[in-house]
Scaffold this active site. Structure first.
Site, PDB file in Angstrom:
ATOM      1  N   LYS B  88      29.116  43.516  24.391  1.00 56.95           N
ATOM      2  CA  LYS B  88      28.293  42.334  24.070  1.00 56.95           C
ATOM      3  C   LYS B  88      27.364  42.644  22.897  1.00 56.95           C
ATOM      4  CE  LYS B  88      25.244  38.959  26.401  1.00 56.95           C
ATOM      5  NZ  LYS B  88      24.545  38.639  27.651  1.00 56.95           N
ATOM      6  N   SER B 163      25.109  34.044  29.445  1.00 52.98           N
ATOM      7  CA  SER B 163      25.173  34.269  28.017  1.00 52.98           C
ATOM      8  C   SER B 163      26.304  35.231  27.610  1.00 52.98           C
ATOM      9  CB  SER B 163      23.846  34.800  27.494  1.00 52.98           C
ATOM     10  OG  SER B 163      23.521  35.992  28.128  1.00 52.98           O
ATOM     11  N   SER B 187      23.809  36.035  33.623  1.00 49.37           N
ATOM     12  CA  SER B 187      24.625  36.049  32.410  1.00 49.37           C
ATOM     13  C   SER B 187      25.890  36.886  32.425  1.00 49.37           C
ATOM     14  CB  SER B 187      23.765  36.488  31.215  1.00 49.37           C
ATOM     15  OG  SER B 187      22.851  35.467  30.909  1.00 49.37           O
TER      16      SER B 187
END
Lengths: 478, 488
Positions: B88, B163, B187
């Site tokens: 990420k 997210s 997330s």
């Protein structure tokens, strides 16, 4: 306006850099004077994703500072974020302590002309330093992050001081305590000791505190003194004519000797303090505090009491000697080499303290403890008088002379013979009938005038006690 | 046109991490072949899906070549060597652009690695690239990314969740064998649920946060996304562990989470809180999770009914705490030392305000403003301090519940994946979607999202299992048994 109607109320906020090897939250060096941005890393430059880890030595040093000033050490304290934007603050917050400081409710004792006085310490807390901004005409403002993350303690005093001299005495004592405790080298010119002054005024006799201003940019003892004197006068005049003091920060201008408003506190910064979630609570057990206390060397007060006991010094004199660590060390070395340790005191306090530059980093002693001890011996044995002792000291300090050699080569030995001195006294009295009659009329200045002439006749070598006795007797026969 | 990128995965990208690791060790497949297969898949699917912000093709092939050479020389390599993965984009990768999907960091290249990246480097994984996310991890749909929106591989008209939407989509679409994400309020778990993959948020303090660009310091944890529960346990084992550079990292012994993962779940008690199966939950989600509960019961667990009334306060407490911490954590993005600086400024104040106004997206600005307000003079006690008290209540509520059960079952989100753009005009509605995941972060406990069903439209639904602090193993055992026992 009569300034004597007003009283000055002073509190000091002192920042002391702790002389740990590495910074408070990372492993970077804290050494002074490196090339810009060569002593920093992702943590102390606040790069994304980095985290602080507390350097345990910082707690140890801060606790030492607290113990050395008789503070209560908190069993539980925490670190809080103080949020504001400024280019020298990489994370846009400073990690400090808000409502649970490490140390609280201590004191420092100073000597004043009216005797001993206790100045309260409200709190001592740990925090990280910000970087340095350098203003360059061509390049603009440059940021040096070497200082970011250097560990500081902030020592906040109670508003107990009432004059510039009390403030300076407190500051000098504080400096000496921190040096003795081994937590800082306290160099104002290097920024490892910084002082902000909070000052308000009130009519003498009032108990309520007036509105205070905070003064910054005071990087020497001299400037602190001048700033206090200026601001006391400024505020007193303002209050006297019915004006109001604005609570604000004022910058001391070193060139003009005046303080100027920096910013009004009307839109006071809201720092939005909250506990730093990246750091655990600081827990200190009794054993840990005891261990740290045991590690502290002799502190100034203990040294003062020891000097009084061992060398028979008066409290005020001992206080003057311990006010600077190097002076105390110098005294001790000299005192063991003479039978007259008390005479050394006057030489040091009267002469050497004036010869040393006030804000010197490493005082440069141009006389050795041995040489000073020799001068004290000669003085104590009556070989020279006190005026000569001063002269010899200056010769040693300024021209590298050796005490005994200088005295004999320049024929400075004290004249102790009553016969010789008596003749000179007699001549001086007969030569100056006006002074004699003035003296008879009660004018003591006449005695001094005669004595001055007599001393000059002896080239400054006459024994003052014997001369005084002889002159009194002689005048008594007139 | 809606496409499905989950039913056309073949060859190496269809293998699990465990299978691929075994094949690489036996030299049936080379690391270069594995890397090439995944890169080919990325070239094929990602122009549509948009899971990746940066693809590090050259570096990946270089790593793979080195691994193959080492293996040729007879070196014994770690189990994850040569496994292609994605990271990420809020996790710092040394020398590789790390943007947090924000204009403020659009060209930021960190000169340091996150701790987890150093650990993965020691494992010699093949990093394929950096994955898309909501800007600064603030969002639940990956729609606030400065660069692009990521699409749900099950249905490209839908959001992947957020997210860590890029992480979940990449794993679901066969564009990475595993991915790292981050979880502050759900997330990792929610996009795992929306994309039909397994996602874990470990115990707070289990995985180092050093190098994870902070959103909310007391809530953030790096998590793992994989297609199977076993893979997940394997990867977590390699990134977890005490880090002296993170003062919130717990000094607990290292664990192999695959150890005992197949020991079954007979006798375990699974709590089912009334409050999480009420009106706010879509029927299809409720059905899928309750069916999963029945399945778990048939596998030998005992279902325990719970009432956890204070959990409803977790959501407002979360938005106060996370907003406050974020407002402080994001203050360093001021355009002075790194990141994007505005071209147009006359003084320092304008430098700050324009760099930040131009650099941050709307949602980030919204959260910073909320957080600043919550900490401000006169409001601190009513908001931030109060939220911290609520936090204690939540922790106690879970403590009490774990006295009666070993894991707590709930949906991950009230719905399955919604359509792109459906909730972008209603932030509050978007926030409500976090209602089941957020209490877990508030309490600092671990939780896993495991696929447990599909909606009529074929969209995945995940179930959440939350456990006691440091009891990830129990969660893995339950997930593993369910996976083996269930047929979806």
């Amino acid at each position: 306006m009569n300034i004597n109607d007003y009283e000055c109320v002073i509190g000091l906020e002192v920042h002391v850099e702790l002389k740990t090897e590495t910074k408070i939250f990372c492993g970077c060096s804290t050494a002074f004077g490196a090339e810009p941005n060569t002593q920093c890393c992702p943590v102390c430059t606040g790069m994304p994703g980095t985290l602080p880890v507390l350097n345990k030595k910082v707690i140890e040093y801060a606790v030492k500072a607290g113990i050395a000033t008789d503070c209560t050490i908190a069993k539980l304290s925490k670190e809080d974020r103080k949020n504001y934007f400024y280019p020298d603050l990489p994370k846009a917050y400073q990690i400090s302590q808000f409502d649970l400081p490490l140390c609280a409710k201590g004191h420092i004792d100073i000597e004043t002309p009216d005797g001993a006085k206790r100045i309260g310490i409200t709190r001592i807390h740990i925090e990280e330093d910000a970087g340095k901004l350098i203003h360059d005409d061509k390049k603009g403002t440059l940021i040096d992050c070497n200082r970011c993350g250097v560990p500081l303690i902030e020592i906040v005093s109670e508003p107990d001081m009432r004059s510039a001299s009390e403030a300076l005495a407190y500051l000098k004592k504080l400096k000496s305590i921190m040096e003795c405790a081994g937590v800082s080298d306290c160099r104002m010119n290097e920024g490892s000791l910084r002082c902000d002054v909070n000052l308000s005024v009130r009519k003498k006799g009032e108990t309520a505190l007036g509105t205070r201003t905070e003064m910054k940019n005071l990087n020497s003892f001299k400037f602190i003194q001048k700033a206090i004197e200026y601001e006391f006068r400024r505020q007193s005049e303002e209050v006297d004519k019915g004006g109001k003091i604005v609570q604000e920060t004022r910058r001391y201008d070193q060139a003009t000797g005046k303080t100027e408003s920096m910013r009004s506190k009307e839109n006071a910064d809201d720092y939005r303090y909250f506990p730093d979630p990246d750091l655990p609570l600081i827990k200190l057990g009794d054993d840990e505090v005891k261990r740290i206390a045991g590690d502290i060397p002799e502190l100034p007060n203990a040294r003062k009491l020891r000097f009084m006991k061992v060398f028979g010094l008066a409290a005020y004199d001992a206080e003057m000697l311990i006010s600077e660590t190097s002076v105390a060390a110098f005294y001790e070395k000299a005192a063991v080499k003479t039978q007259y340790p008390k005479l050394l005191v006057n030489l040091i306090i009267g002469e050497i303290l004036k010869l040393l530059p006030q804000d010197a980093t490493e005082p440069d002693y141009k006389a050795s403890p041995e040489q000073l001890a020799k001068i004290a011996e000669m003085l104590g044995n009556g070989e020279i008088n006190s005026g000569t002792a001063k002269k010899v000291l200056h010769e040693v300090w300024e021209n590298g002379a050796e005490p005994e050699t200088y005295v004999s080569e320049n024929n400075l030995a004290q004249i102790n013979s009553e016969e010789i001195l008596g003749r000179i006294v007699d001549e001086a009295v007969r030569a100056d009938p006006k002074s004699v009659s003035d003296y008879k009329k009660g004018k003591t200045a006449a005695f001094k005038a005669l004595m001055g002439k007599i001393m000059a006749k002896t080239s400054g070598r006459g024994n003052p006690e014997i001369l005084t006795k002889l002159l009194e007797e002689r005048l008594g026969r007139e | 046109m809606k496409k499905n990128y989950t039913d056309d995965i073949t060859g190496i990208p269809a293998m699990s991490v465990a299978e691929l690791s075994a094949a690489l060790a036996k030299k049936e497949i080379s690391a270069a072949e594995a890397a090439e297969a995944y890169l080919k898949r990325i070239h094929c699917a990602d122009p549509d899906i948009g899971a990746y912000i940066t693809v590090t093709e050259e570096a990946a092939m270089k790593t793979a070549a080195e691994i193959d050479k080492a293996r040729m020389n007879g070196e014994k390599l770690p189990p994850l060597a040569g496994i292609p993965c994605g990271i990420k984009d809020n996790i710092c990768t040394k020398g590789i652009k790390t943007t947090c999907a924000s204009r403020t960091l659009e060209n930021f290249i960190p000169p340091y690695n996150a701790h987890v990246c150093t650990k993965l480097g020691d494992e010699r994984v093949t990093v394929l690239g950096k994955l898309n996310m909501d800007e600064y991890a603030m969002g639940s749909s990956t729609e606030t990314s400065y660069f692009r929106k990521t699409k749900n591989p099950w249905n490209t008209e839908r959001v992947p969740g957020g997210s860590s939407g890029g992480s979940a989509a990449a794993v679901a679409a066969g564009e990475a064998a595993f991915a790292l994400g981050s979880d502050t309020g759900g997330s990792v778990r929610q996009p795992a649920s929306f994309c039909g993959v397994v996602g874990i948020k470990p115990t707070y303090g289990r995985v180092s946060r050093y190098g994870l660009i902070a959103f909310a310091s007391s809530l953030d944890q790096i998590g793992v996304l994989t297609r199977s529960v076993y893979d997940n346990a394997l990867v977590l084992s390699s990134i977890a562990g005490y880090d002296k550079n993170d003062a919130t990292s717990e000094n607990v012994p290292d664990e192999d989470f695959t150890d005992g993962i197949d020991s079954g779940i007979k006798g375990l008690k699974i709590g089912v809180p009334d409050e999480f199966f009420g009106d706010g939950v879509a029927d299809e989600v409720k059905t899928a999770v309750l069916n999963a509960a029945k399945k778990l019961e048939s596998l030998g667990t005992e279902l325990v009914r719970l009432s956890m009334p204070t959990l409803k306060y977790a959501l407002p407490a979360y938005y106060v705490i996370s907003g406050a911490e974020a407002s402080s954590n994001l203050a360093r993005f001021d355009g002075v030392r790194y990141g994007r600086r505005t071209d147009n400024y006359e003084n320092i104040t304008k430098l700050y305000s324009r760099s930040r106004s131009e650099g941050f997206g709307t949602e980030v600005k919204r959260r910073i403003m909320m957080g600043t307000f919550a900490l401000s003079s006169g409001y601190y006690d009513a908001y931030y301090k109060k939220a911290l008290s609520v936090r204690t209540l939540i922790i106690n509520e879970y403590s009490s519940a774990f006295g009666k059960c070993d894991a707590i079952l709930s949906p991950v989100a009230p719905t399955a994946a919604y359509k792109t753009g459906e909730k972008t005009d209603s932030p509050l509605e978007m926030y409500m979607g976090d209602i089941f995941t957020v209490p877990v972060n508030i309490a600092g406990i671990p939780a896993i999202s495991v696929p447990c069903g599909k909606t009529a439209e074929g969209l995945p639904v995940g179930m959440q299992l939350a456990g006691r602090r440091f009891e990830e193993k129990i969660l893995y055992r339950i997930g593993y048994a369910f996976e083996k026992g269930a047929s979806l």
